[in-house]
Motif scaffolding. Structure first.
Motif: not given
Length: 173
Positions: A70, A20, A142, A156-159, A15, A144, A101, A146
């Motif tokens: 994020s 994104g 990685f 949704r934010i990425p982790i 990612p 997320s 997730e 949501t």
């Protein structure tokens, strides 16, 4: 075929390399929730990097405490708690539930797992606790977070989390 990252040496893209996703302009105009951050927060973080100050306890070496959409934890040894605040810009009465997730090798708990907005409140703060499942020196994994309202909004934010054993061990991934 899997996507390859540019650069040398070649590696599978993650990612950090491919971003994104696509923007949906209609949904961007009505996001439901936003992660507001004030310029003062960036200035506070910058000043705290220059040296110890009275108001720096939350920021010293912890960029992940900025209220960004994020979360990146580059140094998870045991557990870390990250806090975020969201602002409701959608319907006045709304309830969102968290869908997690978790990154591989990490337990991720969101508290509260449901946030409710009414006429009296426009903001809500939540905490995300990250715990390393195993003591390994690893690369980033990685996931997320949501927030779903059951209607039209999916926020949704990425982790990104990297577990470490010791700070002085070089990451070769």
């Amino acid at each position: 075929m899997p996507i390859q990252a540019e650069g040398a040496p070649r590696k599978l893209a993650d990612p950090f390399d491919f971003g994104g996703g696509h923007i949906n302009p209609d949904k961007a105009a009505n996001p439901g929730l936003v992660y507001d951050i004030d310029t003062k927060e960036y200035i506070k973080l910058f000043n705290c990097t220059l040296g110890p100050q009275d108001h720096c306890e939350d920021y010293t070496g912890k960029l992940y405490q900025l209220n960004l959409p994020s979360i990146a934890v580059p140094d998870l040894k045991g557990s870390v708690i990250v806090q975020r605040t969201v602002t409701n810009v959608g319907p006045v009465d709304a309830t969102y539930r968290a869908v997690v997730e978790a990154p591989a090798g990490v337990d991720m708990i969101v508290e509260p797992s449901e946030i409710t907005f009414d006429g009296a409140s426009k903001t809500a703060t939540f905490r995300v606790t990250f715990r390393a499942k195993q003591r390994v020196q690893g690369g980033y994994t990685f996931g997320s977070l949501t927030w779903l309202d059951g209607d039209n909004h999916s926020v949704r934010i990425p982790i990104a989390v990297r577990t470490v054993i010791e700070d002085f061990i070089a990451d070769t991934s």
